[in-house]
Design an enzyme around this catalytic site. Sequence first.
Site, PDB file in Angstrom:
ATOM      1  CB  SER A 108      31.385 -16.034  58.686  1.00 23.95           C
ATOM      2  OG  SER A 108      31.581 -15.699  60.041  1.00 23.95           O
ATOM      3  CG  ASN A 152      35.456 -23.117  68.454  1.00 23.62           C
ATOM      4  OD1 ASN A 152      35.469 -22.209  67.636  1.00 23.62           O
ATOM      5  ND2 ASN A 152      36.542 -23.804  68.772  1.00 23.62           N
ATOM      6  CB  THR A 171       0.996 -46.655  36.001  1.00 24.00           C
ATOM      7  OG1 THR A 171       0.411 -47.379  34.925  1.00 24.00           O
ATOM      8  CG2 THR A 171       0.132 -46.829  37.241  1.00 24.00           C
ATOM      9  CG  HIS A 172       4.335 -47.196  33.067  1.00 18.82           C
ATOM     10  ND1 HIS A 172       5.588 -47.689  33.340  1.00 18.82           N
ATOM     11  CD2 HIS A 172       3.468 -48.057  33.657  1.00 18.82           C
ATOM     12  CE1 HIS A 172       5.484 -48.800  34.045  1.00 18.82           C
ATOM     13  NE2 HIS A 172       4.210 -49.043  34.259  1.00 18.82           N
ATOM     14  CB  SER A 201       6.403 -15.614  25.434  1.00 20.56           C
ATOM     15  OG  SER A 201       7.239 -15.357  24.324  1.00 20.56           O
ATOM     16  CE  LYS A 246       4.901 -20.382  25.640  1.00 18.56           C
ATOM     17  NZ  LYS A 246       6.001 -21.139  25.179  1.00 18.56           N
ATOM     18  CG  ASN A 286       5.401 -19.346  29.255  1.00 20.12           C
ATOM     19  OD1 ASN A 286       4.768 -20.085  28.495  1.00 20.12           O
ATOM     20  ND2 ASN A 286       6.242 -18.425  28.831  1.00 20.12           N
ATOM     21  CD  GLU A 292       8.285 -23.538  33.109  1.00 21.97           C
ATOM     22  OE1 GLU A 292       9.245 -22.827  32.781  1.00 21.97           O
ATOM     23  OE2 GLU A 292       7.244 -23.615  32.433  1.00 21.97           O
ATOM     24  CE1 TYR A 311      33.961 -23.725  63.876  1.00 22.66           C
ATOM     25  CE2 TYR A 311      36.270 -23.092  63.829  1.00 22.66           C
ATOM     26  CZ  TYR A 311      34.972 -22.913  63.397  1.00 22.66           C
ATOM     27  OH  TYR A 311      34.681 -21.937  62.480  1.00 22.66           O
ATOM     28  CD  GLN A 353      33.521 -18.514  58.610  1.00 20.22           C
ATOM     29  OE1 GLN A 353      33.867 -18.193  59.746  1.00 20.22           O
ATOM     30  NE2 GLN A 353      34.061 -17.976  57.542  1.00 20.22           N
ATOM     31  CE  LYS A 363      28.361 -19.540  60.394  1.00 19.89           C
ATOM     32  NZ  LYS A 363      28.824 -20.817  61.001  1.00 19.89           N
TER      33      LYS A 363
HETATM   34  N1  ARG Z   1      32.609 -17.573  62.171  1.00 21.07           N
HETATM   35  C1  ARG Z   1      32.974 -18.793  62.753  1.00 21.07           C
HETATM   36  C2  ARG Z   1      32.113 -19.915  62.185  1.00 21.07           C
HETATM   37  O1  ARG Z   1      31.125 -19.613  61.650  1.00 21.07           O
HETATM   38  C3  ARG Z   1      32.791 -18.739  64.241  1.00 21.07           C
HETATM   39  C4  ARG Z   1      33.649 -19.698  64.989  1.00 21.07           C
HETATM   40  C5  ARG Z   1      35.062 -19.261  64.928  1.00 21.07           C
HETATM   41  N2  ARG Z   1      35.910 -20.095  65.708  1.00 21.07           N
HETATM   42  C6  ARG Z   1      37.215 -20.182  65.491  1.00 21.07           C
HETATM   43  N3  ARG Z   1      37.857 -21.005  66.238  1.00 21.07           N
HETATM   44  N4  ARG Z   1      37.812 -19.490  64.587  1.00 21.07           N
HETATM   45  O2  ARG Z   1      32.404 -21.085  62.267  1.00 21.07           O
END
Ligand code: ARG
Length: 454
Positions: free
Chosen positions: A22, A109, A154-155, A276, A282, A284, A289, A316, A321, A324
């Site tokens: 990760s 964890n 409205t509408h 454009s 143009k 834009n 957008e 966990y 993971q 993120k």
């Molecule tokens: N990179 C892991 C995550 O983002 C960290 C936790 C890892 N824990 C494990 N038991 N492998 O979740």
Amino acid sequence: MQLWKGRFKKELSKTTNDFNSSIPFDSRMYREDIEGSIAHATMLGECGIIGKNEAEHIIEGLRGILSDIESGALKIDMEAEDIHTFVEGELTKRIGDDGKRLHTSRSRNDQVALDNKLYLRKQLKGIQSQLEELVQVIARKAEEYSETVMPGYTHLQRAQPITFGHHLLAYAEMLLRDISRLEDCYKRMNEMPLGSCALAGTTYPIDRTITQKLLGFDRITNNSLDGVSDRDYCIELAACLSIIMVHLSRFSEEIIMWCSWEFKFIELDDAFSTGSSIMPQKKNPDIAELVRGKSGRVFGDTMALLTAMKGIALAYNKDMQEDKEAIFDAVDTVKMCLTAFTPMLDTMRVIPENMRKAAAGGFINATDVADWLTKNGVPFRDAYKATGELVARCIELGTDLESLPIEEYKKVCDVFNEDVYKAISLEYCVSQRKAFGGPAPENVRAQAEKLIRN
Ligand code: ARG
């Protein structure tokens, strides 16, 4: 480099390592990871779980890593499994055996749950202040255009006259709700998971209140299983961000319409428009957008988080993971959109004449004709019908209610007299809509002043 090598006889294959790692996305949490580890080492030292000297040695080492990453002297190794592994490995490389004591009574964890919360707390605050800045821009514009008459719709059909300031302040209300929603999210998020360890807490005599205070959390989590497996704060934040994007997207949609030739209520500054490659005329509204388009990503991120979490048994699991990339993308997108949107709004040129012209068409003051009759004793339903007949007559004659001769009015209802013309002038119509929450210039000014920070 893996922390868990002992049990394994073979090296991890390159593809497995890449798939499992990760670090390409969690390396952005290096500061929070080190901050959390410093607090953890302090607590271990204070509770006598490791020696005071060892704790100091670890802390010094961590501070060195932080300043070296910040100065660029230390590059984060993209082959590491994650940021936690990298920092711990680097620490041991630098300070030797004491580095190996840092992970006492901790698991990645609870560490990752902590880092994530520390990181997202900061991001949430940053987004709140970006929203506050946008509200300021809106309030200042609303004050400036408190008397500018425009059609309310409205509408997407012209309905009743309002002021541009009033229209803008509707968005300020949405954004103020967004700010308070984030505040609520923060309150629930601000609970410290460290000390939950892998899932079942610890046998060491830790004191979680020490780390809680050092890291500025309001509370500590009550249940170790929940502490490591809760990602509600990611989902909730993503939901708040999705609602923000709904608001920015609606605002963008209006901006896009307003700068079309069909409306021409505003013109965006050159610095916030694009041309454009083929059509020389143009200009834009790409920024608006893109904001409208990017709302889809944030909704998708929210959906990804919900889906990733819905089938996971406690506690966990590696699925988590996935939190993120989704939440970071949502955060980054909202920040980027606000960074572009606020100055775009601030620099737009408003064209009041065109708003006034649009408000003058479409019998936008028909309700005011009916209200005038009602105030002169005619029951509203009869007044409504009489006004409908007047509108039909105007269409026949190709005129509007302001120019329709009084004889025509009288033919439909003999209560009418010359006073009706004053009551249906657009400026008068909006000035009279002064019940609290309405578009009258005095209301708009009062609301805007309440918002403007001096
Ligand atoms: N990179 C892991 C995550 O983002 C960290 C936790 C890892 N824990 C494990 N038991 N492998 O979740």
